[in-house]
Motif scaffolding. Structure first.
Motif, mmCIF file in Angstrom:
data_model
loop_
_atom_site.group_PDB
_atom_site.id
_atom_site.type_symbol
_atom_site.label_atom_id
_atom_site.label_comp_id
_atom_site.label_asym_id
_atom_site.label_seq_id
_atom_site.Cartn_x
_atom_site.Cartn_y
_atom_site.Cartn_z
ATOM 1 N N SER A 9 5.635 -55.166 62.711
ATOM 2 C CA SER A 9 6.680 -54.915 63.702
ATOM 3 C C SER A 9 8.022 -54.746 63.013
ATOM 4 N N GLY A 10 8.855 -53.895 63.580
ATOM 5 C CA GLY A 10 10.207 -53.753 63.068
ATOM 6 C C GLY A 10 10.961 -55.062 63.239
ATOM 7 N N LEU A 11 11.741 -55.415 62.242
ATOM 8 C CA LEU A 11 12.534 -56.641 62.303
ATOM 9 C C LEU A 11 13.989 -56.303 62.632
ATOM 10 N N THR A 12 14.623 -55.524 61.767
ATOM 11 C CA THR A 12 16.020 -55.147 61.968
ATOM 12 C C THR A 12 16.417 -54.139 60.895
ATOM 13 N N THR A 13 17.658 -53.727 60.960
ATOM 14 C CA THR A 13 18.281 -52.930 59.903
ATOM 15 C C THR A 13 19.563 -53.648 59.529
ATOM 16 N N VAL A 14 19.786 -53.790 58.214
ATOM 17 C CA VAL A 14 20.992 -54.478 57.755
ATOM 18 C C VAL A 14 21.747 -53.577 56.781
ATOM 19 N N ALA A 15 23.037 -53.843 56.652
ATOM 20 C CA ALA A 15 23.823 -53.155 55.632
ATOM 21 C C ALA A 15 23.276 -53.591 54.270
ATOM 22 N N THR A 16 23.041 -52.650 53.400
ATOM 23 C CA THR A 16 22.384 -52.952 52.124
ATOM 24 C C THR A 16 23.152 -53.979 51.308
ATOM 25 N N HIS A 17 24.462 -53.973 51.371
ATOM 26 C CA HIS A 17 25.220 -54.942 50.576
ATOM 27 C C HIS A 17 25.004 -56.384 51.058
ATOM 28 N N THR A 18 24.425 -56.560 52.252
ATOM 29 C CA THR A 18 24.134 -57.902 52.776
ATOM 30 C C THR A 18 22.639 -58.244 52.684
ATOM 31 N N ASP A 47 15.314 -46.234 60.073
ATOM 32 C CA ASP A 47 15.062 -47.071 58.898
ATOM 33 C C ASP A 47 14.124 -48.226 59.228
ATOM 34 N N GLU A 48 14.314 -48.833 60.388
ATOM 35 C CA GLU A 48 13.457 -49.949 60.800
ATOM 36 C C GLU A 48 12.021 -49.476 61.035
ATOM 37 N N ILE A 49 11.874 -48.340 61.682
ATOM 38 C CA ILE A 49 10.535 -47.786 61.914
ATOM 39 C C ILE A 49 9.897 -47.375 60.590
ATOM 40 N N SER A 50 10.686 -46.825 59.678
ATOM 41 C CA SER A 50 10.161 -46.465 58.357
ATOM 42 C C SER A 50 9.634 -47.698 57.628
ATOM 43 N N ALA A 51 10.347 -48.805 57.715
ATOM 44 C CA ALA A 51 9.878 -50.052 57.099
ATOM 45 C C ALA A 51 8.567 -50.494 57.738
ATOM 46 N N THR A 52 8.447 -50.314 59.040
ATOM 47 C CA THR A 52 7.216 -50.669 59.737
ATOM 48 C C THR A 52 6.056 -49.802 59.257
ATOM 49 N N ILE A 53 6.314 -48.523 59.042
ATOM 50 C CA ILE A 53 5.278 -47.613 58.545
ATOM 51 C C ILE A 53 4.874 -48.003 57.123
ATOM 52 N N ILE A 54 5.839 -48.351 56.285
ATOM 53 C CA ILE A 54 5.532 -48.813 54.923
ATOM 54 C C ILE A 54 4.632 -50.044 54.988
ATOM 55 N N LEU A 55 4.980 -50.976 55.863
ATOM 56 C CA LEU A 55 4.194 -52.199 55.997
ATOM 57 C C LEU A 55 2.794 -51.914 56.538
ATOM 58 N N GLN A 56 2.700 -51.060 57.527
ATOM 59 C CA GLN A 56 1.373 -50.719 58.076
ATOM 60 C C GLN A 56 0.524 -50.019 57.031
ATOM 61 N N THR A 57 1.129 -49.176 56.206
ATOM 62 C CA THR A 57 0.410 -48.522 55.120
ATOM 63 C C THR A 57 -0.162 -49.567 54.167
ATOM 64 N N TYR A 58 0.639 -50.548 53.842
ATOM 65 C CA TYR A 58 0.193 -51.628 52.959
ATOM 66 C C TYR A 58 -0.959 -52.416 53.605
ATOM 67 N N LEU A 59 -0.834 -52.731 54.875
ATOM 68 C CA LEU A 59 -1.874 -53.483 55.568
ATOM 69 C C LEU A 59 -3.191 -52.711 55.635
ATOM 70 N N ASN A 60 -3.105 -51.394 55.702
ATOM 71 C CA ASN A 60 -4.301 -50.555 55.799
ATOM 72 C C ASN A 60 -4.982 -50.285 54.463
ATOM 73 N N LYS A 61 -4.325 -50.653 53.357
ATOM 74 C CA LYS A 61 -4.902 -50.388 52.031
ATOM 75 C C LYS A 61 -6.139 -51.255 51.812
ATOM 76 N N PRO A 62 -7.208 -50.652 51.333
ATOM 77 C CA PRO A 62 -8.374 -51.472 50.967
ATOM 78 C C PRO A 62 -8.122 -52.163 49.625
ATOM 79 N N PHE A 63 -8.497 -53.414 49.538
ATOM 80 C CA PHE A 63 -8.280 -54.147 48.282
ATOM 81 C C PHE A 63 -9.572 -54.503 47.638
#
Length: 137
Positions: free
Chosen positions: A27-36, A121-137
């Motif tokens: 799930s998307g969490l948030t978007t923050v300013a990168t310096h923070t 950006d938040e949705i992109s992070a969610t897609i990155i995370l879902q991609t990781y979760l879907n990877k076979p290990f």
């Protein structure tokens, strides 16, 4: 079992996503300013158990690193010094912004909502995370 936190690092804004404690749903969490970002992550880690961090790996179509990669590596060094107990994984993030835009379109969001870069950006992070979760290990 702890959560997995995902980071879609950007020079201005950074999108964040997280799993549920059972690591089933991204799930998307948030978007923050990168310096923070480092302070935000430290605060989040103080409240939630996070066992892994997944960070997008920006590569060009010819598999060379994008111009953002040196900035990400610098951030990861700081993160590793501050939180050495949490392993960091990298996931190819090619096309995540386009997939985020498409998911917003498919979800029926209005044009003004689709132009919200923080949401992308938040949705992109969610897609990155879902991609990781879907990877076979």
């Amino acid at each position: 079992m702890g959560r997995i936190l995902a980071i879609d690092y950007g020079l201005k804004r950074t999108g964040l996503a997280v799993t549920d404690p059972d690591r089933i749903i991204a799930s998307g969490l948030t978007t923050v300013a990168t310096h923070t970002l480092l302070n935000f992550i430290s605060g989040y880690l103080a409240k939630e158990q996070v066992d892994e961090i997944v960070v997008g790996l920006p590569v060009q179509m010819n598999n060379t690193p994008s111009e953002t990669e040196p900035h990400i590596r610098g951030f990861l060094k700081k993160l590793g010094k501050k939180h050495p107990q949490i392993p960091v994984r990298r996931v190819d993030e090619r096309f995540t912004s386009k997939m985020a835009q498409q998911s917003m379109l498919d979800g029926g969001l209005k044009k003004t909502q689709r132009q919200n870069k923080a949401l992308v950006d938040e949705i992109s992070a969610t897609i990155i995370l879902q991609t990781y979760l879907n990877k076979p290990f």
